[in-house]
Write an enzyme that holds these catalytic residues in place. Structure first.
Site, PDB file in Angstrom:
ATOM      1  N   CYS A   1      43.589  30.630  40.371  1.00 43.92           N
ATOM      2  CA  CYS A   1      42.362  31.298  39.935  1.00 43.92           C
ATOM      3  C   CYS A   1      41.772  30.483  38.799  1.00 43.92           C
ATOM      4  O   CYS A   1      42.374  29.525  38.326  1.00 43.92           O
ATOM      5  CB  CYS A   1      42.653  32.728  39.482  1.00 43.92           C
ATOM      6  SG  CYS A   1      41.151  33.739  39.425  1.00 43.92           S
TER       7      CYS A   1
ATOM      8  N   CYS B   1      40.028  32.157  36.003  1.00 36.75           N
ATOM      9  CA  CYS B   1      39.645  32.973  34.836  1.00 36.75           C
ATOM     10  C   CYS B   1      40.411  32.635  33.553  1.00 36.75           C
ATOM     11  O   CYS B   1      39.878  32.789  32.464  1.00 36.75           O
ATOM     12  CB  CYS B   1      39.724  34.461  35.158  1.00 36.75           C
ATOM     13  SG  CYS B   1      41.331  35.010  35.748  1.00 36.75           S
TER      14      CYS B   1
ATOM     15  N   CYS C   1      36.220  34.165  37.434  1.00 32.31           N
ATOM     16  CA  CYS C   1      37.156  33.547  38.377  1.00 32.31           C
ATOM     17  C   CYS C   1      36.517  32.440  39.208  1.00 32.31           C
ATOM     18  O   CYS C   1      37.026  32.085  40.276  1.00 32.31           O
ATOM     19  CB  CYS C   1      37.744  34.620  39.290  1.00 32.31           C
ATOM     20  SG  CYS C   1      38.513  35.963  38.374  1.00 32.31           S
TER      21      CYS C   1
ATOM     22  N   LYS D   1      42.075  42.864  46.819  1.00 33.80           N
ATOM     23  CA  LYS D   1      42.217  42.961  45.371  1.00 33.80           C
ATOM     24  C   LYS D   1      41.036  43.746  44.809  1.00 33.80           C
ATOM     25  O   LYS D   1      39.880  43.335  44.947  1.00 33.80           O
ATOM     26  CB  LYS D   1      42.278  41.563  44.755  1.00 33.80           C
ATOM     27  CG  LYS D   1      42.336  41.586  43.232  1.00 33.80           C
ATOM     28  CD  LYS D   1      42.599  40.209  42.651  1.00 33.80           C
ATOM     29  CE  LYS D   1      42.550  40.253  41.139  1.00 33.80           C
ATOM     30  NZ  LYS D   1      42.782  38.934  40.532  1.00 33.80           N
TER      31      LYS D   1
ATOM     32  N   ARG E   1      45.155  40.889  31.156  1.00 37.97           N
ATOM     33  CA  ARG E   1      44.059  40.089  30.593  1.00 37.97           C
ATOM     34  C   ARG E   1      44.300  39.811  29.119  1.00 37.97           C
ATOM     35  O   ARG E   1      43.948  38.740  28.619  1.00 37.97           O
ATOM     36  CB  ARG E   1      42.727  40.792  30.821  1.00 37.97           C
ATOM     37  CG  ARG E   1      42.343  40.756  32.291  1.00 37.97           C
ATOM     38  CD  ARG E   1      40.991  41.379  32.557  1.00 37.97           C
ATOM     39  NE  ARG E   1      40.779  41.516  33.993  1.00 37.97           N
ATOM     40  CZ  ARG E   1      39.773  42.170  34.547  1.00 37.97           C
ATOM     41  NH1 ARG E   1      38.869  42.768  33.778  1.00 37.97           N
ATOM     42  NH2 ARG E   1      39.659  42.240  35.852  1.00 37.97           N
TER      43      ARG E   1
ATOM     44  N   ARG F   1      33.976  41.971  37.015  1.00 34.34           N
ATOM     45  CA  ARG F   1      34.351  41.221  38.218  1.00 34.34           C
ATOM     46  C   ARG F   1      33.913  41.934  39.498  1.00 34.34           C
ATOM     47  O   ARG F   1      34.420  41.644  40.578  1.00 34.34           O
ATOM     48  CB  ARG F   1      35.865  41.012  38.255  1.00 34.34           C
ATOM     49  CG  ARG F   1      36.467  40.312  37.040  1.00 34.34           C
ATOM     50  CD  ARG F   1      37.710  39.534  37.425  1.00 34.34           C
ATOM     51  NE  ARG F   1      38.618  39.229  36.334  1.00 34.34           N
ATOM     52  CZ  ARG F   1      38.382  38.343  35.366  1.00 34.34           C
ATOM     53  NH1 ARG F   1      37.236  37.690  35.331  1.00 34.34           N
ATOM     54  NH2 ARG F   1      39.284  38.125  34.426  1.00 34.34           N
TER      55      ARG F   1
ATOM     56  N   LYS G   1      46.519  44.702  45.903  1.00 33.02           N
ATOM     57  CA  LYS G   1      46.646  44.760  44.449  1.00 33.02           C
ATOM     58  C   LYS G   1      45.532  45.601  43.865  1.00 33.02           C
ATOM     59  O   LYS G   1      44.387  45.378  44.250  1.00 33.02           O
ATOM     60  CB  LYS G   1      46.570  43.328  43.915  1.00 33.02           C
ATOM     61  CG  LYS G   1      46.519  43.223  42.418  1.00 33.02           C
ATOM     62  CD  LYS G   1      46.307  41.783  42.012  1.00 33.02           C
ATOM     63  CE  LYS G   1      46.113  41.723  40.514  1.00 33.02           C
ATOM     64  NZ  LYS G   1      45.688  40.437  40.068  1.00 33.02           N
TER      65      LYS G   1
ATOM     66  N   SER H   1      50.034  44.992  35.744  1.00 31.06           N
ATOM     67  CA  SER H   1      50.383  45.177  34.338  1.00 31.06           C
ATOM     68  C   SER H   1      50.142  46.595  33.821  1.00 31.06           C
ATOM     69  O   SER H   1      50.953  47.129  33.060  1.00 31.06           O
ATOM     70  CB  SER H   1      49.612  44.164  33.491  1.00 31.06           C
ATOM     71  OG  SER H   1      48.214  44.318  33.679  1.00 31.06           O
TER      72      SER H   1
ATOM     73  N   TYR I   1      56.838  43.322  37.076  1.00 29.70           N
ATOM     74  CA  TYR I   1      57.406  42.979  35.768  1.00 29.70           C
ATOM     75  C   TYR I   1      58.758  43.683  35.570  1.00 29.70           C
ATOM     76  O   TYR I   1      59.429  43.447  34.573  1.00 29.70           O
ATOM     77  CB  TYR I   1      56.415  43.347  34.649  1.00 29.70           C
ATOM     78  CG  TYR I   1      55.070  42.675  34.855  1.00 29.70           C
ATOM     79  CD1 TYR I   1      54.905  41.320  34.561  1.00 29.70           C
ATOM     80  CD2 TYR I   1      53.985  43.366  35.391  1.00 29.70           C
ATOM     81  CE1 TYR I   1      53.696  40.679  34.791  1.00 29.70           C
ATOM     82  CE2 TYR I   1      52.771  42.740  35.623  1.00 29.70           C
ATOM     83  CZ  TYR I   1      52.628  41.396  35.316  1.00 29.70           C
ATOM     84  OH  TYR I   1      51.436  40.773  35.561  1.00 29.70           O
TER      85      TYR I   1
HETATM   86  C1  PBG Z   1      43.676  36.460  37.805  1.00 29.96           C
HETATM   87  C2  PBG Z   1      44.660  37.571  37.920  1.00 29.96           C
HETATM   88  C3  PBG Z   1      44.626  38.852  37.342  1.00 29.96           C
HETATM   89  C4  PBG Z   1      45.844  39.453  37.653  1.00 29.96           C
HETATM   90  C5  PBG Z   1      46.562  38.559  38.447  1.00 29.96           C
HETATM   91  N1  PBG Z   1      45.801  37.403  38.624  1.00 29.96           N
HETATM   92  C6  PBG Z   1      43.622  39.492  36.460  1.00 29.96           C
HETATM   93  C7  PBG Z   1      42.258  39.765  36.960  1.00 29.96           C
HETATM   94  O1  PBG Z   1      41.928  39.632  38.130  1.00 29.96           O
HETATM   95  O2  PBG Z   1      41.448  40.114  36.103  1.00 29.96           O
HETATM   96  C8  PBG Z   1      46.300  40.811  37.198  1.00 29.96           C
HETATM   97  C9  PBG Z   1      47.778  41.026  37.175  1.00 29.96           C
HETATM   98  C10 PBG Z   1      48.232  42.212  36.399  1.00 29.96           C
HETATM   99  O3  PBG Z   1      47.443  43.044  35.928  1.00 29.96           O
HETATM  100  O4  PBG Z   1      49.451  42.331  36.233  1.00 29.96           O
HETATM  101  N2  PBG Z   1      42.494  36.621  38.502  1.00 29.96           N
END
Ligand code: PBG
Length: 322
Positions: free
Chosen positions: A119, A121, A129, A195, A205, A217, A248, A274, A312
């Site tokens: 990615c 970002c 991204c 996603k 983030r 986004r 996701k 997360s 995690y």
């Molecule tokens: C990058 C990315 C993100 C996550 C994984 N890859 C953040 C987003 O899309 O803003 C999130 C993973 C998580 O919250 O554990 N694009």
């Protein structure tokens, strides 16, 4: 009244319950995320993610040895670079943070499966991204060239699987072409196919310093209200050559997980993100819920149809499953 059908018969003892158990979680299902930072001898707990660390490249050998000892097969690598620019150029730099991390992991533990998050970002100064055009929009087709270049550079460093999380249209096809042209026919693509534009990414983030500098986004990540769209997204990625699909976040989207599982036969990963981690971790740490909810939550993802779980809690679960 004389009862003939008694479901409780099959719950009578632990032995019978084990015999009729429909879904199992094993250590083979787990993928362990790793956040890599610049510097040396850094192992610093991430304030938004308890028990998760920022690690410098020199600390990865110990990390992956421990992961391997626990029986975990795979890691998902995220880079947190020091320098950012409008084109995210450190994302495809041979000496970039992820490229160095992958080489270090492969040198320390050649058998571990290395998955890299593809990615922009974390690498762009605007935190989006992809590449931003004059209208401050993320330009889809320009971004594809960069994503393909990032994937190829990860493969060149030794990645086994690249995992694009950007949500641009056509990215799987673009990456497959790029990988094949450069001699990486055996590198797989795990697509973050479905996603959503979710607030559950908040702690990530903060950890990856990847919040968008303006806007959100929602023009590329999916609308949280939609289900049929998930099937369209997954179908495109299958057509374009994805080897794995992903949904996701996981916990709030288990309906979508089941639907994708029932409609496609590729291995399906879910990302227990997360915010889901933080929610459960905080409740357990504060004595509000018993820690057995960690296993219960993970099991819900398996039951919904997940083959693989990025979490995690991977270390915790692997220890429990031992
Ligand atoms: C990058 C990315 C993100 C996550 C994984 N890859 C953040 C987003 O899309 O803003 C999130 C993973 C998580 O919250 O554990 N694009």
């Amino acid at each position: 009244m004389e009862l003939i059908k008694r479901p409780r018969r099959l719950r009578k003892s632990a032995a019978i319950r084990n015999m009729v158990r429909e879904t199992k979680l094993t250590v083979d299902d787990l993928i362990h995320p790793i956040f890599v930072v610049e510097g040396v001898e850094i192992k610093k707990e991430i304030s938004s993610l308890k028990d998760v660390y920022h690690l410098s490249v020199d600390m990865l050998e110990q990390e992956v040895n421990e992961i391997q000892d626990l029986g975990i097969n795979a890691v998902l690598v995220f880079g947190v670079p020091d320098s950012k620019d409008s084109l995210g150029s450190s994302a495809y730099d041979k000496e970039g943070i992820v490229q160095r991390a992958v080489r270090a992991i492969k040198a320390a533990a050649p058998d571990i499966c290395v998955i890299t998050d593809v990615c922009m970002c974390q690498y762009t100064d605007h935190g989006h991204c992809g590449i931003i055009n004059f209208d401050e929009e993320v330009d889809n087709d320009t971004t594809l060239k960069y994503l393909s270049e990032i994937a190829v550079s990860h493969a060149r460093a030794g990645a086994d699987i690249v995992a694009p999380s950007d949500m641009m249209d056509g990215r799987i096809g673009a990456m497959r072409t790029g990988l094949d042209k450069n001699g990486f026919k055996d590198v797989s693509i795990m697509s973050y196919a479905v996603k959503y534009a979710s607030s559950f990414y908040g702690p990530f983030r903060a950890a990856a310093d990847s919040s968008p500098g303006f806007g959100d986004r929602k023009t590329y990540q999916m609308d949280i209200h939609n289900r049929a769209e998930a099937l369209r997204e997954a179908a495109l990625d299958v057509e374009e050559g994805a080897d794995f699909l992903m949904v996701k976040p996981a916990l709030s989207y288990l309906d979508v997980v089941r639907e994708v599982k029932d409609n496609f036969d590729l291995p399906l990963a879910v990302y227990n993100v997360s915010g889901e981690y933080a929610m459960i971790r905080n409740a357990v740490d504060n004595g509000i819920m018993d820690e057995s909810v960690i296993y219960e939550m993970t099991m819900s993802m398996k039951r919904a149809g997940a083959d693989l779980i990025i979490t995690y809690f991977a270390r915790y679960l692997a220890e429990k499953l031992k």
